[in-house]
Enzyme design. Structure first.
Site, PDB file in Angstrom:
ATOM      1  N   HIS A 247      46.309  39.868  46.459  1.00  0.00           N
ATOM      2  CA  HIS A 247      46.309  38.451  46.081  1.00  0.00           C
ATOM      3  C   HIS A 247      45.977  37.537  47.263  1.00  0.00           C
ATOM      4  O   HIS A 247      46.466  36.410  47.351  1.00  0.00           O
ATOM      5  CB  HIS A 247      47.657  38.058  45.467  1.00  0.00           C
ATOM      6  CG  HIS A 247      47.845  38.633  44.099  1.00  0.00           C
ATOM      7  ND1 HIS A 247      49.065  38.674  43.447  1.00  0.00           N
ATOM      8  CD2 HIS A 247      46.960  39.192  43.248  1.00  0.00           C
ATOM      9  CE1 HIS A 247      48.912  39.244  42.274  1.00  0.00           C
ATOM     10  NE2 HIS A 247      47.647  39.572  42.113  1.00  0.00           N
ATOM     11  N   ASP A 264      36.601  37.689  44.873  1.00  0.00           N
ATOM     12  CA  ASP A 264      37.032  37.711  43.475  1.00  0.00           C
ATOM     13  C   ASP A 264      37.121  36.248  43.062  1.00  0.00           C
ATOM     14  O   ASP A 264      38.048  35.539  43.464  1.00  0.00           O
ATOM     15  CB  ASP A 264      38.387  38.417  43.364  1.00  0.00           C
ATOM     16  CG  ASP A 264      38.892  38.528  41.927  1.00  0.00           C
ATOM     17  OD1 ASP A 264      38.346  37.835  41.039  1.00  0.00           O
ATOM     18  OD2 ASP A 264      39.839  39.299  41.701  1.00  0.00           O
ATOM     19  N   ASP A 275      35.493  35.975  35.485  1.00  0.00           N
ATOM     20  CA  ASP A 275      36.299  36.685  36.478  1.00  0.00           C
ATOM     21  C   ASP A 275      35.457  37.811  37.070  1.00  0.00           C
ATOM     22  O   ASP A 275      35.284  38.856  36.456  1.00  0.00           O
ATOM     23  CB  ASP A 275      37.549  37.239  35.756  1.00  0.00           C
ATOM     24  CG  ASP A 275      38.537  37.896  36.711  1.00  0.00           C
ATOM     25  OD1 ASP A 275      38.326  37.828  37.924  1.00  0.00           O
ATOM     26  OD2 ASP A 275      39.530  38.465  36.215  1.00  0.00           O
ATOM     27  N   HIS A 358      46.398  49.031  40.875  1.00  0.00           N
ATOM     28  CA  HIS A 358      46.416  48.069  39.759  1.00  0.00           C
ATOM     29  C   HIS A 358      45.703  48.658  38.560  1.00  0.00           C
ATOM     30  O   HIS A 358      45.088  49.722  38.654  1.00  0.00           O
ATOM     31  CB  HIS A 358      45.813  46.716  40.169  1.00  0.00           C
ATOM     32  CG  HIS A 358      44.396  46.764  40.655  1.00  0.00           C
ATOM     33  ND1 HIS A 358      43.326  46.922  39.802  1.00  0.00           N
ATOM     34  CD2 HIS A 358      43.865  46.658  41.907  1.00  0.00           C
ATOM     35  CE1 HIS A 358      42.200  46.894  40.510  1.00  0.00           C
ATOM     36  NE2 HIS A 358      42.503  46.748  41.795  1.00  0.00           N
ATOM     37  N   HIS A 362      42.009  43.548  32.014  1.00  0.00           N
ATOM     38  CA  HIS A 362      42.917  42.677  31.256  1.00  0.00           C
ATOM     39  C   HIS A 362      42.070  41.881  30.277  1.00  0.00           C
ATOM     40  O   HIS A 362      40.846  41.763  30.455  1.00  0.00           O
ATOM     41  CB  HIS A 362      43.691  41.746  32.203  1.00  0.00           C
ATOM     42  CG  HIS A 362      42.825  40.991  33.177  1.00  0.00           C
ATOM     43  ND1 HIS A 362      42.145  39.843  32.836  1.00  0.00           N
ATOM     44  CD2 HIS A 362      42.485  41.241  34.464  1.00  0.00           C
ATOM     45  CE1 HIS A 362      41.448  39.426  33.880  1.00  0.00           C
ATOM     46  NE2 HIS A 362      41.624  40.260  34.883  1.00  0.00           N
ATOM     47  N   TYR A 416      41.756  50.617  48.010  1.00  0.00           N
ATOM     48  CA  TYR A 416      42.269  49.820  49.129  1.00  0.00           C
ATOM     49  C   TYR A 416      42.916  50.784  50.109  1.00  0.00           C
ATOM     50  O   TYR A 416      43.934  51.406  49.787  1.00  0.00           O
ATOM     51  CB  TYR A 416      43.281  48.788  48.610  1.00  0.00           C
ATOM     52  CG  TYR A 416      42.744  48.059  47.386  1.00  0.00           C
ATOM     53  CD1 TYR A 416      41.937  46.932  47.511  1.00  0.00           C
ATOM     54  CD2 TYR A 416      42.992  48.553  46.094  1.00  0.00           C
ATOM     55  CE1 TYR A 416      41.403  46.307  46.396  1.00  0.00           C
ATOM     56  CE2 TYR A 416      42.459  47.931  44.973  1.00  0.00           C
ATOM     57  CZ  TYR A 416      41.667  46.810  45.129  1.00  0.00           C
ATOM     58  OH  TYR A 416      41.132  46.198  44.022  1.00  0.00           O
TER      59      TYR A 416
END
Ligand code: GLY
Ligand code: MN
Ligand code: MN
Length: 465
Positions: A247, A264, A275, A358, A362, A416
């Site tokens: 984030h 992003d 997105d 993650h 979505h 990551y």
């Protein structure tokens, strides 16, 4: 520009909702409150998505009341010359009836006195639960006023229902108008990503000091230049190791040749989000290890895209991603097969979670993480229990949602790599995510964000230009 829909579209949605309220039902849908930022400054106003879905109205201070017979009553800010001099034009209740196609409209100043009357003699009141702070208490206050009149023969609603359960299902499948706006929002965002990539390479070639905020500025410029009203969410522009912070926000870190940049970012257009994530070499040339990881994430995204079609489950793209990433992590030596076992073991024990923590997507719509249940409603009772192999937590599984044409979701695998024992140094601090937006179709899905390239060689070519 996509032509704005006429009031008939919103009237149809209200009629569809009204038909689900049940006999004697009535729904209350307020828009969002204005929100102070500091002293006299407000945050940029954003309407409530549920309210907008039913009205197309973007002014603050409004509330829709919809009865099961389809009668709609709007409360909105009254005309007020002095306020309009300071804050801008207000539609006002008189003009609202024709402009929005509602049956009645009143000043919001009369909401408190009129709401109890509208709730009288109804059996069930619907409102969105846990989305509008203080609304439940306000409804309670209005019901209290109805109850005070039962001595005079008034009936008080005995039931309350969560309006989100109805509206979430409606919003989950996007109609042709919504798909059109989303395609346009996606196209603008794609161009903004191209602009940021090219800016990074150009500034580095010129020997300039490039910062994350320079690229953020390029994104915003393109969004606004093309008429987007706002960002759909706070843009992430993460240089180098910052990409491993999920984030992270666009900040001031230097963008260096030889490192990757993860962006992003997506614009909001006419109430709809886009997105997109792209990860690119700051100077336009992938190094060997960067390219190896990039191609793995891209292969996992391709597997997810292939698994996205009507009739498949929402979880299918995620499972397809995890299978490809898990095999790739073993092949590249980020996971040691002698320690973690086979690819099946990596998946079952969630060993990939060290690098991919993650989900793969979505729902996307008016909200970037859009509403809609991820569980198939027709199979909600089919539960099974399992224990998470990493946390030990007991988890109740329910069958994931079956995809239908018109549902819109993101497909966004990533890797990551934080330094850890056994992780080859060449991969340390590399963070990669690739995110596209997909409209589910009968045979597959339409990727609406591919205005910005995704293949490594195409990105390199773009950045040379
Ligand atoms: N940009 C938010 C997300 O990708 O979910
Ligand atoms: Mn996303
Ligand atoms: Mn995103």
């Amino acid at each position: 520009m996509t032509p704005l829909p006429n009031t008939a579209l919103y009237a149809q949605r209200r009629a569809r909702l009204a038909s689900q309220l049940g006999e004697g039902g009535i729904a209350i849908v307020p828009t969002a409150k204005e929100s102070a930022r500091n002293r006299d400054s407000d945050f940029l106003y954003r309407h409530d998505s549920y309210f907008y879905y039913l009205t197309g109205f973007t002014e603050p201070g409004a509330c829709l009341v919809l009865a099961a017979d389809g009668t709609s009553t709007l409360f909105c800010q009254p005309k007020d010359l002095e306020r309009e001099i300071w804050d801008g034009y207000r539609l006002g209740p008189e003009a609202a009836i024709a402009a929005l196609g509602v049956d009645a409209a009143h000043s919001s100043a009369t909401l408190e006195s009129q709401l109890p009357r509208l709730l009288e003699n109804r059996s069930r009141v619907w409102f969105p639960f846990a989305t509008h702070e203080g609304l439940a208490a306000r409804v309670e206050g209005w019901l209290g006023k109805v109850r005070a009149r039962v001595r005079f023969g008034a009936l008080c609603p005995a039931e309350q229902g969560d309006l989100c359960t109805l509206l979430d299902e409606m919003r989950l499948v996007k109609d042709a108008y919504e798909q059109d706006v989303m395609r346009r929002a996606a196209a603008i965002s794609a161009q903004a990503h191209i602009r940021a990539m090219q800016c990074s390479a150009r500034m580095l070639r010129a020997g300039e000091d490039v910062r994350e905020y320079h690229l953020d500025a390029e994104l915003l410029h393109e969004f606004r230049r093309q008429g987007s009203q706002a960002v759909a969410y706070n843009s992430i522009v993460a240089a180098g190791a910052n990409a491993c912070v999920l984030h992270y926000r666009a900040d001031a870190a230097p963008v260096r040749a030889g490192e990757l940049v993860l962006i992003d970012a997506g614009c909001e257009l006419d109430g709809y989000a886009s997105d997109i994530t792209r990860t690119f070499p700051a100077d336009g040339r992938f190094t060997g290890p960067q390219r190896a990881l990039y191609d793995l994430v891209l292969a996992s995204q391709e597997a997810a895209v292939a698994a996205t079609r009507a009739g498949a489950r929402f979880n299918d793209p995620h499972d397809a991603t995890v299978a490809v990433l898990s095999q790739g992590l073993l092949d590249l030596g980020l996971l040691d097969g002698n320690k973690v076992g086979t690819v099946q073991d990596v998946i079952e024990k969630r060993a990939y979670f060290q690098f991919y923590m993650h989900r793969t997507g979505h729902w996307l719509g008016m909200d970037v993480h859009d509403c809609g249940s991820y569980v198939e409603p027709t199979e909600i009772g089919q539960t099974s229990q399992r224990r998470d192999p990493l946390s030990g937590e007991a988890i109740t599984n329910r069958p994931s949602r079956i995809l239908h044409p018109g549902m819109v979701l993101t497909i966004e695998p990533g890797l990551y790599v934080r330094p850890a024992p056994g992780v080859p140094e060449a991969f340390h601090h590399i963070g990669i995510r690739i995110e596209d937006d997909a409209i589910v179709t009968d045979g597959g899905c339409e990727l609406i964000t591919r205005g910005v390239p995704v293949r490594a060689d195409e990105i390199e070519a773009l950045m040379r230009g």
